[in-house]
Scaffold this motif. Sequence first.
Motif, mmCIF file in Angstrom:
data_model
loop_
_atom_site.group_PDB
_atom_site.id
_atom_site.type_symbol
_atom_site.label_atom_id
_atom_site.label_comp_id
_atom_site.label_asym_id
_atom_site.label_seq_id
_atom_site.Cartn_x
_atom_site.Cartn_y
_atom_site.Cartn_z
ATOM 1 N N VAL A 7 0.827 -1.203 0.000
ATOM 2 C CA VAL A 7 0.000 0.000 0.000
ATOM 3 C C VAL A 7 0.865 1.258 0.000
ATOM 4 O O VAL A 7 0.631 2.198 -0.780
ATOM 5 N N LEU A 8 1.880 1.284 0.852
ATOM 6 C CA LEU A 8 2.725 2.472 0.933
ATOM 7 C C LEU A 8 3.515 2.685 -0.358
ATOM 8 O O LEU A 8 3.659 3.827 -0.829
ATOM 9 N N VAL A 9 4.041 1.613 -0.929
ATOM 10 C CA VAL A 9 4.795 1.737 -2.189
ATOM 11 C C VAL A 9 3.890 2.262 -3.299
ATOM 12 O O VAL A 9 4.271 3.168 -4.058
ATOM 13 N N VAL A 10 2.695 1.703 -3.420
ATOM 14 C CA VAL A 10 1.761 2.155 -4.458
ATOM 15 C C VAL A 10 1.386 3.618 -4.252
ATOM 16 O O VAL A 10 1.333 4.401 -5.215
ATOM 17 N N ASP A 11 1.157 4.021 -3.008
ATOM 18 C CA ASP A 11 0.817 5.414 -2.731
ATOM 19 C C ASP A 11 1.956 6.355 -3.140
ATOM 20 O O ASP A 11 1.721 7.406 -3.749
ATOM 21 N N VAL A 12 3.185 5.974 -2.810
ATOM 22 C CA VAL A 12 4.340 6.814 -3.155
ATOM 23 C C VAL A 12 4.517 6.893 -4.666
ATOM 24 O O VAL A 12 4.756 7.973 -5.228
ATOM 25 N N VAL A 13 4.389 5.758 -5.347
ATOM 26 C CA VAL A 13 4.529 5.750 -6.810
ATOM 27 C C VAL A 13 3.449 6.615 -7.450
ATOM 28 O O VAL A 13 3.706 7.319 -8.437
ATOM 29 N N ALA A 14 2.247 6.588 -6.899
ATOM 30 C CA ALA A 14 1.169 7.418 -7.434
ATOM 31 C C ALA A 14 1.510 8.896 -7.326
ATOM 32 O O ALA A 14 1.272 9.675 -8.269
ATOM 33 N N LEU A 54 -8.491 12.577 -8.256
ATOM 34 C CA LEU A 54 -8.504 12.938 -6.830
ATOM 35 C C LEU A 54 -9.868 13.476 -6.415
ATOM 36 O O LEU A 54 -10.387 13.126 -5.347
ATOM 37 N N PHE A 55 -10.457 14.314 -7.269
ATOM 38 C CA PHE A 55 -11.742 14.912 -6.923
ATOM 39 C C PHE A 55 -12.834 13.857 -6.835
ATOM 40 O O PHE A 55 -13.613 13.835 -5.877
ATOM 41 N N THR A 56 -12.922 12.965 -7.838
ATOM 42 C CA THR A 56 -14.006 11.981 -7.841
ATOM 43 C C THR A 56 -13.885 11.018 -6.669
ATOM 44 O O THR A 56 -14.893 10.643 -6.063
ATOM 45 N N TYR A 57 -12.655 10.627 -6.338
ATOM 46 C CA TYR A 57 -12.486 9.721 -5.197
ATOM 47 C C TYR A 57 -12.791 10.426 -3.879
ATOM 48 O O TYR A 57 -13.413 9.844 -2.981
ATOM 49 N N ALA A 58 -12.350 11.675 -3.745
ATOM 50 C CA ALA A 58 -12.612 12.415 -2.502
ATOM 51 C C ALA A 58 -14.106 12.655 -2.324
ATOM 52 O O ALA A 58 -14.656 12.500 -1.221
ATOM 53 N N LEU A 59 -14.786 13.023 -3.416
ATOM 54 C CA LEU A 59 -16.219 13.283 -3.326
ATOM 55 C C LEU A 59 -16.985 11.992 -3.020
ATOM 56 O O LEU A 59 -17.878 11.985 -2.163
ATOM 57 N N ALA A 60 -16.635 10.905 -3.703
ATOM 58 C CA ALA A 60 -17.312 9.637 -3.447
ATOM 59 C C ALA A 60 -17.074 9.172 -2.018
ATOM 60 O O ALA A 60 -17.989 8.677 -1.349
ATOM 61 N N TRP A 61 -15.849 9.334 -1.538
ATOM 62 C CA TRP A 61 -15.532 8.921 -0.167
ATOM 63 C C TRP A 61 -16.349 9.718 0.854
ATOM 64 O O TRP A 61 -16.818 9.168 1.855
ATOM 65 N N VAL A 78 -7.712 5.370 -0.331
ATOM 66 C CA VAL A 78 -6.471 6.004 -0.773
ATOM 67 C C VAL A 78 -5.707 5.060 -1.696
ATOM 68 O O VAL A 78 -5.179 5.464 -2.738
ATOM 69 N N PHE A 79 -5.653 3.781 -1.337
ATOM 70 C CA PHE A 79 -4.951 2.805 -2.164
ATOM 71 C C PHE A 79 -5.635 2.659 -3.523
ATOM 72 O O PHE A 79 -4.964 2.639 -4.566
ATOM 73 N N SER A 80 -6.964 2.551 -3.532
ATOM 74 C CA SER A 80 -7.688 2.433 -4.798
ATOM 75 C C SER A 80 -7.454 3.655 -5.674
ATOM 76 O O SER A 80 -7.254 3.530 -6.893
ATOM 77 N N CYS A 81 -7.479 4.829 -5.054
ATOM 78 C CA CYS A 81 -7.204 6.063 -5.795
ATOM 79 C C CYS A 81 -5.790 6.040 -6.361
ATOM 80 O O CYS A 81 -5.553 6.442 -7.502
ATOM 81 N N ALA A 82 -4.844 5.554 -5.574
ATOM 82 C CA ALA A 82 -3.447 5.501 -6.022
ATOM 83 C C ALA A 82 -3.279 4.557 -7.202
ATOM 84 O O ALA A 82 -2.537 4.848 -8.151
ATOM 85 N N THR A 83 -3.971 3.412 -7.173
ATOM 86 C CA THR A 83 -3.861 2.478 -8.298
ATOM 87 C C THR A 83 -4.400 3.105 -9.583
ATOM 88 O O THR A 83 -3.838 2.917 -10.672
ATOM 89 N N VAL A 84 -5.494 3.855 -9.464
ATOM 90 C CA VAL A 84 -6.069 4.518 -10.639
ATOM 91 C C VAL A 84 -5.131 5.614 -11.134
ATOM 92 O O VAL A 84 -4.966 5.808 -12.346
ATOM 93 N N LEU A 85 -4.499 6.347 -10.212
ATOM 94 C CA LEU A 85 -3.551 7.390 -10.619
ATOM 95 C C LEU A 85 -2.375 6.788 -11.388
ATOM 96 O O LEU A 85 -1.965 7.329 -12.424
ATOM 97 N N ILE A 86 -1.842 5.682 -10.897
ATOM 98 C CA ILE A 86 -0.719 5.045 -11.603
ATOM 99 C C ILE A 86 -1.158 4.599 -12.993
ATOM 100 O O ILE A 86 -0.473 4.855 -13.994
#
Length: 453
Positions: free
Chosen positions: A28-35, A112-119, A134-142
Amino acid sequence: MHGLTRRARKWAAGWALWEMPRAVVVLVLVVDVVAVLTSVWTAFLLPVEGADLTHFAILLACASIAIELTRHIERRRQHERGGTVAYIDTKAVWSFAAVLVLPPVLATVMVLFTYALAWSRVKPQAQKLPYRWVFSCATVLIGTHIAVAVLSSGMSSYPGVPSGGVWQGLLDLGVVIAAATIRWAINVGLVMAAIAAAKPTVTVRELFSNFGEQMLEAGAMGLGLVAAAIVVTNPVVMPGIVIAMVALHRGILVNQYQQASRIDAKTGLSTAGWWHEFADQSLAHARDRGTTLGLLIVDLDHFKRLNDTFGHPYGDLVLKAVAQELIAEIRDEDACGRWGGEEFVIVLPDVGDRRNLRNIAQRIRRRIQSVVVDPPAHLAEAGDATFTASVGGAIYPSAGVNTLDELLLAADTALYAAKNGGRNTVRISDPDLPVTAEQPALPQRAEPPAPGA
């Protein structure tokens, strides 16, 4: 600013992430950082122009309306899944459209906006596990930024729709499809990797059990492609995309209810109805192909004693633990269901001969015998918390066995023999002898009258 940072640290420190296995935390942390790194890397690739801001505002408004109109459906989906976040990204309609027609920095903001609003709108279930969002958002960003790299290197005009409102031939369309596929594959692959790391015992069949739902995400990607063209050429038609998104969400909910109807909530195994349907189909295939089919009925010994001594919540834990052992023992092509109470049924296509079926039954019996489920602390001395199982089996083809009910009856007869033989044992019906037991097939069989049986 310092107070805001301190509150953010305190919020993150309370995440359930830190209680997960180390492999999950690292992933999770690696994916977040890469995103974060990929978002920064693409942010300066292209400048933002006035028309980009207009298109961005339209997509943002449509995304906000769609999320608001579907938040009740999403809340029900979250509740049915126990608060987990599914890896079906229906928000891809807006984020993928942004990838196609906007500079990368605005595409990042859209994700970021769609995930924040949905959350924020899908609560309270979603907010209990923020690290998953946050992890799901990061995977989509990557996936988004890798798609940016594919689009920018392969399309004749990126970002945006070329003059005339169409892309230049099949080459551009092929690049768009490739970008969408890569974006989807990265998202799904990383989420599945996290699931596998969190639950090392998960089987391939469990991991891909709802893989068919990915067609719904493919539909979202397709709508994103349409939205990208419409927002540039005729934005007044965009409400039609919003309506389609509401319909898509309802389709996902119906599909999820269908999946839930097949799963026993207490054990995670197939329900009796769904198992019966699968077993019937397996028997038909065995008959057509001239192969064998094994069937086992597993019954926990003295289960009523466990419930009476340690309570029904403890009994539920035992059922779940036994179910996990059954899943771990059988093959992906087999099916295990809860038949009711403390009974389980397993169908084993192409099982081979009677000896192999007996060996499988013995392994299952030994696995269950080795399971340890600690009782509640205040009842630790109330009695013996160990448990065993009796197993009855039958094989097709056998004398007098032509239907699933007859196969169940043969296995049920063998189970009675195992019970009467002292329990914690295996009995397999003799394939050369017709079934003559008086007791009816298992679905209609009443509970044994003796307490604790």
